[in-house]
Design a protein around this motif. Structure first.
Motif, PDB file in Angstrom:
ATOM      1  N   ALA A  62       0.837  -1.201   0.000  1.00 34.03           N
ATOM      2  CA  ALA A  62       0.000   0.000   0.000  1.00 34.03           C
ATOM      3  C   ALA A  62       0.873   1.252   0.000  1.00 34.03           C
ATOM      4  O   ALA A  62       0.574   2.232  -0.702  1.00 34.03           O
ATOM      5  CB  ALA A  62      -0.932  -0.011   1.208  1.00 34.03           C
ATOM      6  N   THR A  63       1.941   1.238   0.779  1.00 32.91           N
ATOM      7  CA  THR A  63       2.847   2.386   0.811  1.00 32.91           C
ATOM      8  C   THR A  63       3.583   2.531  -0.515  1.00 32.91           C
ATOM      9  O   THR A  63       3.778   3.650  -1.013  1.00 32.91           O
ATOM     10  CB  THR A  63       3.851   2.236   1.960  1.00 32.91           C
ATOM     11  N   GLU A  64       3.990   1.407  -1.100  1.00 36.24           N
ATOM     12  CA  GLU A  64       4.635   1.458  -2.413  1.00 36.24           C
ATOM     13  C   GLU A  64       3.733   2.160  -3.426  1.00 36.24           C
ATOM     14  O   GLU A  64       4.181   3.049  -4.171  1.00 36.24           O
ATOM     15  CB  GLU A  64       4.949   0.044  -2.903  1.00 36.24           C
ATOM     16  N   TRP A  65       2.456   1.787  -3.454  1.00 34.40           N
ATOM     17  CA  TRP A  65       1.536   2.362  -4.424  1.00 34.40           C
ATOM     18  C   TRP A  65       1.274   3.837  -4.128  1.00 34.40           C
ATOM     19  O   TRP A  65       1.189   4.659  -5.035  1.00 34.40           O
ATOM     20  CB  TRP A  65       0.248   1.561  -4.455  1.00 34.40           C
ATOM     21  N   GLN A  66       1.157   4.190  -2.860  1.00 31.12           N
ATOM     22  CA  GLN A  66       0.967   5.597  -2.488  1.00 31.12           C
ATOM     23  C   GLN A  66       2.120   6.450  -3.004  1.00 31.12           C
ATOM     24  O   GLN A  66       1.911   7.514  -3.616  1.00 31.12           O
ATOM     25  CB  GLN A  66       0.863   5.728  -0.974  1.00 31.12           C
ATOM     26  N   TRP A 168      12.169  12.913   9.271  1.00 35.41           N
ATOM     27  CA  TRP A 168      11.479  11.864   8.527  1.00 35.41           C
ATOM     28  C   TRP A 168      10.871  12.461   7.266  1.00 35.41           C
ATOM     29  O   TRP A 168      10.083  13.401   7.332  1.00 35.41           O
ATOM     30  CB  TRP A 168      10.393  11.212   9.390  1.00 35.41           C
ATOM     31  N   LEU A 169      11.261  11.911   6.130  1.00 30.95           N
ATOM     32  CA  LEU A 169      10.790  12.388   4.833  1.00 30.95           C
ATOM     33  C   LEU A 169      10.472  11.186   3.942  1.00 30.95           C
ATOM     34  O   LEU A 169      10.918  10.068   4.229  1.00 30.95           O
ATOM     35  CB  LEU A 169      11.875  13.248   4.160  1.00 30.95           C
ATOM     36  N   PRO A 170       9.719  11.396   2.853  1.00 33.56           N
ATOM     37  CA  PRO A 170       9.490  10.286   1.924  1.00 33.56           C
ATOM     38  C   PRO A 170      10.817   9.822   1.329  1.00 33.56           C
ATOM     39  O   PRO A 170      11.591  10.636   0.818  1.00 33.56           O
ATOM     40  CB  PRO A 170       8.588  10.897   0.846  1.00 33.56           C
ATOM     41  N   CYS A 171      11.095   8.539   1.397  1.00 31.55           N
ATOM     42  CA  CYS A 171      12.353   7.995   0.880  1.00 31.55           C
ATOM     43  C   CYS A 171      12.069   6.783  -0.002  1.00 31.55           C
ATOM     44  O   CYS A 171      11.114   6.038   0.230  1.00 31.55           O
ATOM     45  CB  CYS A 171      13.276   7.575   2.031  1.00 31.55           C
ATOM     46  N   TYR A 192      10.560  -0.560  -1.443  1.00 30.75           N
ATOM     47  CA  TYR A 192      11.019  -0.258  -0.085  1.00 30.75           C
ATOM     48  C   TYR A 192      10.770   1.200   0.298  1.00 30.75           C
ATOM     49  O   TYR A 192      11.308   1.690   1.284  1.00 30.75           O
ATOM     50  CB  TYR A 192      12.503  -0.619   0.058  1.00 30.75           C
ATOM     51  N   GLY A 193       9.929   1.877  -0.476  1.00 30.98           N
ATOM     52  CA  GLY A 193       9.589   3.252  -0.157  1.00 30.98           C
ATOM     53  C   GLY A 193       8.824   3.361   1.146  1.00 30.98           C
ATOM     54  O   GLY A 193       7.983   2.524   1.458  1.00 30.98           O
TER      55      GLY A 193
END
Length: 277
Positions: A62-66, A168-171, A192-193
């Motif tokens: 779900a995080t990968e797709w976001q 903490w940032l989007p990585c 792994y995002g």
């Protein structure tokens, strides 16, 4: 025969017009099955089928797709025409540009190009899922069926230390040369995002690209010039994350070596072990 049947079933599961295409198996990634999908019109697309047990690999679909949706909006990721986040299936535009492992840009240009990638990446909403290096490493270690006898002594000093946790940032967490296409570059493989510390992202870039400290510093400087802001009082602190990159790389290689005979992960295990010794 079983492989052919599975490919036919995969093709039939796709919506129109992609179900009328023809699949050509590509060299698979370390965790996925990849195909070139050729349509009768002559157009091609890239089809990825994800690993059947993403949790074991520390992947949150779900995080990968976001993140992928946001990355498309920022011009970082190839357009996606169909996705099934539950299975990790993604149908993307085909890209003929080679990755940086095959045809890297001039070395002097790479820090600036990657600085622009990070600036765009950090414009995305911060995901709820956090990849804190200590917990991430513990997750890999806990999934190992066998702990090498040399591992506890090797990891003791690192686990007794404290890693930076002030930003903490989007990585992406895997901006290695194979995941960068062309001079733009397009960024692929967002498995792994998550929210992460940008210092870990930069330390990972240094290791996977084989950079020295000077090249890493150039990336950080060019990022700050483009972003127009600082990353907290202490900045990236990327040097502090180098041993964590090596440790997580070691645990991941040990886990992959347990799961599959091919490819041989021993060279990766040896390299990361040597860096930590």
């Amino acid at each position: 025969m079983a492989g052919d049947l599975a490919e036919l079933e995969l093709l039939a599961s796709l919506p129109v017009p992609w179900c009328s295409g023809r699949l050509e198996s590509l060299a698979s990634g370390l965790t996925n099955c990849n195909y070139r999908l050729r349509l009768p019109s002559g157009r091609s697309h890239f089809l990825r089928l994800g690993h059947p047990d993403p949790y074991r690999l520390g992947i949150d679909r779900a995080t990968e797709w976001q993140l992928y949706q946001g990355a498309m909006a920022q011009g970082l990721a190839l357009p996606c025409h169909h996705s099934e986040p539950a299975t990790g299936l993604m149908l993307l535009d085909w890209c003929d540009e080679p990755n940086w492992a095959e045809a890297p840009p001039p070395l002097a240009e790479q820090p600036g190009l990657l600085a622009e990638v990070l600036v765009r990446l950090h414009r995305l909403p911060v995901p709820a899922v956090v990849m804190a290096v200590r917990a991430h490493a513990a997750g890999y270690r806990g999934r190992l069926a066998r702990i090498p006898e040399w591992l506890p002594a090797l990891e003791r000093a690192l686990l007794a230390s404290r890693e930076p946790d002030d930003c903490w940032l989007p990585c992406h967490h895997d901006l290695n040369p194979a995941n960068l296409l062309g001079s733009r570059p397009w960024v692929i493989d967002w498995e792994y995002g998550a929210a992460g510390h940008p210092g870990f992202e930069v330390a990972s870039i240094q290791r996977t690209h084989g950079w020295d400290d000077e090249r890493r510093a150039a990336l950080e400087q060019r990022y700050l010039e483009r972003a127009g802001r600082t990353l907290g009082a202490k900045g990236f602190q990327s040097q502090a994350f180098l041993p964590w990159v090596d440790y997580i790389g070691l645990l991941w290689a040990l886990l992959m070596a347990e799961q599959q005979a091919e490819p041989d992960y021993q060279a990766l295990i040896d390299m990361n072990r040597q860096r930590l010794e």
